[in-house]
Design an enzyme around this catalytic site. Structure first.
Site, PDB file in Angstrom:
ATOM      1  N   GLY A  45       2.768   6.768 -10.976  1.00 40.09           N
ATOM      2  CA  GLY A  45       1.196   6.703 -10.629  1.00 40.09           C
ATOM      3  C   GLY A  45       1.068   6.389  -9.426  1.00 40.09           C
ATOM      4  O   GLY A  45       1.788   6.192  -8.289  1.00 40.09           O
ATOM      5  N   GLN A  50      -1.929   4.019  -0.282  1.00 42.36           N
ATOM      6  CA  GLN A  50      -0.575   4.762  -0.422  1.00 42.36           C
ATOM      7  C   GLN A  50      -0.447   5.526   0.617  1.00 42.36           C
ATOM      8  O   GLN A  50       0.639   5.929   1.413  1.00 42.36           O
ATOM      9  CB  GLN A  50      -0.157   4.905  -1.538  1.00 42.36           C
ATOM     10  CG  GLN A  50       0.298   3.378  -2.236  1.00 42.36           C
ATOM     11  CD  GLN A  50       0.934   3.791  -3.130  1.00 42.36           C
ATOM     12  OE1 GLN A  50       0.508   4.060  -4.710  1.00 42.36           O
ATOM     13  NE2 GLN A  50       2.583   3.653  -3.586  1.00 42.36           N
ATOM     14  N   CYS A  88       7.526  -0.106  -6.965  1.00 42.44           N
ATOM     15  CA  CYS A  88       7.109   0.723  -5.692  1.00 42.44           C
ATOM     16  C   CYS A  88       6.627   2.219  -5.161  1.00 42.44           C
ATOM     17  O   CYS A  88       7.548   1.281  -4.306  1.00 42.44           O
ATOM     18  CB  CYS A  88       5.483  -0.709  -5.522  1.00 42.44           C
ATOM     19  SG  CYS A  88       4.708   0.289  -4.046  1.00 42.44           S
ATOM     20  N   LEU A  89       6.542   2.526  -4.944  1.00 43.29           N
ATOM     21  CA  LEU A  89       6.387   3.899  -3.855  1.00 43.29           C
ATOM     22  C   LEU A  89       6.265   3.545  -1.987  1.00 43.29           C
ATOM     23  O   LEU A  89       6.937   3.884  -1.234  1.00 43.29           O
ATOM     24  CB  LEU A  89       6.216   5.807  -4.325  1.00 43.29           C
ATOM     25  CG  LEU A  89       6.492   6.193  -5.448  1.00 43.29           C
ATOM     26  CD1 LEU A  89       5.046   6.771  -5.050  1.00 43.29           C
ATOM     27  CD2 LEU A  89       7.682   6.606  -5.817  1.00 43.29           C
ATOM     28  N   HIS A 130      -1.298  -1.707 -11.465  1.00 42.19           N
ATOM     29  CA  HIS A 130       0.029  -1.726 -10.476  1.00 42.19           C
ATOM     30  C   HIS A 130      -1.442  -0.827  -9.776  1.00 42.19           C
ATOM     31  O   HIS A 130      -1.863  -1.493  -8.196  1.00 42.19           O
ATOM     32  CB  HIS A 130       0.972  -1.017 -10.738  1.00 42.19           C
ATOM     33  CG  HIS A 130       1.906  -1.075  -9.508  1.00 42.19           C
ATOM     34  ND1 HIS A 130       3.327  -1.403  -9.446  1.00 42.19           N
ATOM     35  CD2 HIS A 130       1.300  -0.123  -8.547  1.00 42.19           C
ATOM     36  CE1 HIS A 130       3.546  -0.636  -8.332  1.00 42.19           C
ATOM     37  NE2 HIS A 130       2.533  -0.260  -8.101  1.00 42.19           N
ATOM     38  N   GLU A 131      -2.145   0.314  -9.967  1.00 45.03           N
ATOM     39  CA  GLU A 131      -2.383   0.751  -9.318  1.00 45.03           C
ATOM     40  C   GLU A 131      -4.357   0.609  -8.661  1.00 45.03           C
ATOM     41  O   GLU A 131      -4.272   0.579  -7.923  1.00 45.03           O
ATOM     42  CB  GLU A 131      -2.708   2.609  -9.910  1.00 45.03           C
ATOM     43  CG  GLU A 131      -1.553   2.830 -10.226  1.00 45.03           C
ATOM     44  CD  GLU A 131      -0.318   2.901  -8.886  1.00 45.03           C
ATOM     45  OE1 GLU A 131      -1.023   2.858  -8.029  1.00 45.03           O
ATOM     46  OE2 GLU A 131       1.122   2.654  -9.515  1.00 45.03           O
ATOM     47  N   HIS A 134      -3.353  -1.940  -5.967  1.00 40.29           N
ATOM     48  CA  HIS A 134      -3.409  -1.329  -4.802  1.00 40.29           C
ATOM     49  C   HIS A 134      -4.653  -1.540  -4.136  1.00 40.29           C
ATOM     50  O   HIS A 134      -4.742  -1.362  -2.838  1.00 40.29           O
ATOM     51  CB  HIS A 134      -2.700   0.194  -5.002  1.00 40.29           C
ATOM     52  CG  HIS A 134      -1.591   0.352  -4.887  1.00 40.29           C
ATOM     53  ND1 HIS A 134      -0.773   0.037  -3.698  1.00 40.29           N
ATOM     54  CD2 HIS A 134      -0.222   1.240  -5.538  1.00 40.29           C
ATOM     55  CE1 HIS A 134       0.687  -0.108  -3.428  1.00 40.29           C
ATOM     56  NE2 HIS A 134       0.796   0.377  -4.969  1.00 40.29           N
TER      57      HIS A 134
HETATM   58 ZN    ZN Z   1       2.261   0.529  -5.821  1.00 39.29          ZN
END
Ligand code: ZN
Length: 163
Positions: A45, A50, A88-89, A130-131, A134
Protein backbone atom coordinates in the site's frame (compact mmCIF):
# COMPACT_ATOMS: atom_id res chain seq x y z
CA UNK A 1 6.52 7.64 -13.10
CA UNK A 2 8.13 6.28 -9.98
CA UNK A 3 8.29 8.90 -7.22
CA UNK A 4 10.64 9.22 -4.29
CA UNK A 5 9.25 7.83 -1.03
CA UNK A 6 9.75 10.21 1.88
CA UNK A 7 10.99 8.80 5.15
CA UNK A 8 10.49 9.54 8.83
CA UNK A 9 11.43 13.13 9.58
CA UNK A 10 9.66 14.59 6.54
CA UNK A 11 7.08 16.97 8.06
CA UNK A 12 4.35 16.04 5.54
CA UNK A 13 4.20 12.52 7.03
CA UNK A 14 2.86 14.08 10.22
CA UNK A 15 0.31 16.39 8.59
CA UNK A 16 -3.39 15.87 7.95
CA UNK A 17 -3.83 15.50 4.19
CA UNK A 18 -6.39 17.59 2.32
CA UNK A 19 -9.57 16.15 0.80
CA UNK A 20 -9.56 15.73 -2.98
CA UNK A 21 -12.09 17.97 -4.69
CA UNK A 22 -11.26 17.58 -8.38
CA UNK A 23 -11.39 14.24 -10.17
CA UNK A 24 -9.21 15.35 -13.04
CA UNK A 25 -6.19 14.23 -15.07
CA UNK A 26 -3.81 15.28 -12.28
CA UNK A 27 -5.53 12.87 -9.89
CA UNK A 28 -5.39 10.07 -12.44
CA UNK A 29 -1.65 10.69 -12.95
CA UNK A 30 -1.04 10.82 -9.19
CA UNK A 31 -2.75 7.45 -8.75
CA UNK A 32 -0.79 5.91 -11.66
CA UNK A 33 2.44 7.13 -10.12
CA UNK A 34 1.45 5.84 -6.67
CA UNK A 35 0.71 2.37 -8.06
CA UNK A 36 4.02 2.28 -9.93
CA UNK A 37 5.92 3.51 -6.85
CA UNK A 38 4.18 1.00 -4.57
CA UNK A 39 4.91 -1.91 -6.90
CA UNK A 40 8.54 -1.05 -7.51
CA UNK A 41 9.07 -0.77 -3.74
CA UNK A 42 7.29 -4.11 -3.16
CA UNK A 43 4.75 -2.41 -0.94
CA UNK A 44 1.22 -3.56 -0.14
CA UNK A 45 0.00 0.00 0.00
CA UNK A 46 0.96 3.64 -0.32
CA UNK A 47 -0.55 6.95 0.73
CA UNK A 48 -0.07 10.21 -1.20
CA UNK A 49 1.74 12.01 1.67
CA UNK A 50 4.47 9.36 1.42
CA UNK A 51 5.41 10.82 -1.96
CA UNK A 52 5.04 14.38 -0.74
CA UNK A 53 1.47 15.04 -1.86
CA UNK A 54 -0.91 16.27 0.84
CA UNK A 55 -4.06 14.74 -0.58
CA UNK A 56 -6.39 12.04 0.73
CA UNK A 57 -5.46 9.33 -1.76
CA UNK A 58 -4.31 5.77 -1.04
CA UNK A 59 -3.58 2.66 -3.04
CA UNK A 60 -3.53 -0.87 -1.65
CA UNK A 61 -2.72 -4.20 -3.24
CA UNK A 62 -5.69 -6.57 -3.12
CA UNK A 63 -5.51 -10.30 -2.49
CA UNK A 64 -5.43 -10.99 -6.25
CA UNK A 65 -2.49 -8.54 -6.59
CA UNK A 66 -4.57 -5.91 -8.39
CA UNK A 67 -4.18 -2.36 -7.10
CA UNK A 68 -7.15 -0.63 -5.49
CA UNK A 69 -7.01 3.19 -5.45
CA UNK A 70 -9.26 5.03 -3.01
CA UNK A 71 -9.85 8.76 -2.90
CA UNK A 72 -11.10 10.39 0.31
CA UNK A 73 -11.39 6.98 2.02
CA UNK A 74 -13.15 6.58 5.34
CA UNK A 75 -13.49 3.61 7.65
CA UNK A 76 -17.22 3.37 8.34
CA UNK A 77 -17.25 0.10 10.26
CA UNK A 78 -14.64 -1.97 12.11
CA UNK A 79 -14.90 -5.24 13.97
CA UNK A 80 -12.61 -7.66 15.77
CA UNK A 81 -8.98 -7.51 16.72
CA UNK A 82 -6.00 -8.73 14.72
CA UNK A 83 -2.48 -8.41 16.10
CA UNK A 84 -0.04 -8.62 13.22
CA UNK A 85 3.35 -7.41 12.11
CA UNK A 86 3.68 -4.21 10.15
CA UNK A 87 6.33 -2.17 8.48
CA UNK A 88 6.24 1.02 6.46
CA UNK A 89 8.02 2.11 3.29
CA UNK A 90 8.61 5.46 5.01
CA UNK A 91 10.36 3.78 7.95
CA UNK A 92 12.60 1.23 6.22
CA UNK A 93 13.62 -1.85 8.19
CA UNK A 94 11.55 -1.18 11.30
CA UNK A 95 8.82 -3.68 12.17
CA UNK A 96 6.44 -4.25 15.03
CA UNK A 97 3.15 -5.77 16.09
CA UNK A 98 0.17 -3.46 15.60
CA UNK A 99 -3.38 -4.13 16.80
CA UNK A 100 -5.91 -3.52 14.03
CA UNK A 101 -9.53 -4.44 13.41
CA UNK A 102 -9.93 -7.85 11.76
CA UNK A 103 -12.70 -6.61 9.49
CA UNK A 104 -13.42 -3.16 8.07
CA UNK A 105 -15.85 -1.48 5.73
CA UNK A 106 -14.36 1.46 3.88
CA UNK A 107 -16.07 3.96 1.63
CA UNK A 108 -14.30 6.24 -0.79
CA UNK A 109 -14.26 7.28 -4.40
CA UNK A 110 -12.62 5.84 -7.50
CA UNK A 111 -10.44 8.05 -9.74
CA UNK A 112 -13.55 9.07 -11.71
CA UNK A 113 -15.38 10.30 -8.62
CA UNK A 114 -17.78 7.37 -8.31
CA UNK A 115 -18.42 6.19 -4.76
CA UNK A 116 -17.06 2.74 -3.92
CA UNK A 117 -17.53 0.53 -0.87
CA UNK A 118 -14.94 -2.03 0.14
CA UNK A 119 -15.16 -4.80 2.70
CA UNK A 120 -11.87 -6.30 3.79
CA UNK A 121 -10.50 -8.66 6.39
CA UNK A 122 -7.09 -9.70 7.64
CA UNK A 123 -4.11 -8.32 5.76
CA UNK A 124 -6.13 -6.13 3.39
CA UNK A 125 -8.04 -4.60 6.33
CA UNK A 126 -4.67 -3.95 7.97
CA UNK A 127 -3.29 -2.30 4.84
CA UNK A 128 -6.36 -0.06 4.51
CA UNK A 129 -6.12 1.04 8.17
CA UNK A 130 -2.38 1.68 7.83
CA UNK A 131 -2.77 3.81 4.67
CA UNK A 132 -5.79 5.75 5.94
CA UNK A 133 -3.82 6.52 9.11
CA UNK A 134 -1.14 8.09 6.87
CA UNK A 135 -3.75 10.61 5.68
CA UNK A 136 -4.09 11.81 9.27
CA UNK A 137 -0.35 11.96 9.94
CA UNK A 138 -0.42 8.75 11.98
CA UNK A 139 2.36 6.18 11.57
CA UNK A 140 2.35 2.52 12.60
CA UNK A 141 4.97 3.23 15.27
CA UNK A 142 2.33 5.31 17.08
CA UNK A 143 0.12 2.24 17.44
CA UNK A 144 2.62 -0.64 17.62
CA UNK A 145 3.23 -2.36 20.95
CA UNK A 146 6.53 -0.63 21.86
CA UNK A 147 8.25 -3.78 23.11
CA UNK A 148 7.65 -5.53 19.75
CA UNK A 149 9.45 -2.97 17.57
CA UNK A 150 12.69 -4.21 16.01
CA UNK A 151 15.10 -3.24 13.24
CA UNK A 152 15.59 -5.82 10.49
CA UNK A 153 18.49 -6.29 8.12
CA UNK A 154 18.79 -3.86 5.22
CA UNK A 155 16.77 -4.69 2.15
CA UNK A 156 13.67 -5.95 3.92
CA UNK A 157 11.70 -2.72 3.69
CA UNK A 158 8.05 -3.33 2.93
CA UNK A 159 4.73 -1.72 3.59
CA UNK A 160 2.35 -3.44 5.96
CA UNK A 161 4.13 -6.74 6.06
CA UNK A 162 2.58 -9.79 7.63
CA UNK A 163 5.02 -12.52 8.48
ZN1 ZN B 1 3.25 3.31 5.77
Amino acid sequence: MRREILTLGAPILREKAKPVRKYDANLKKLIEDMIETMKSANGLGLAAPQIGISQRVIVVLQDDDSPLPLVNPQIVYAEGLDEGEEGCLSIPNLFGIVPRPWFVKVTGYNPKGKQVKVEAEGLLARALCHEIDHLDGILFIDKAYPNTLYWAEQGEAKETSAK
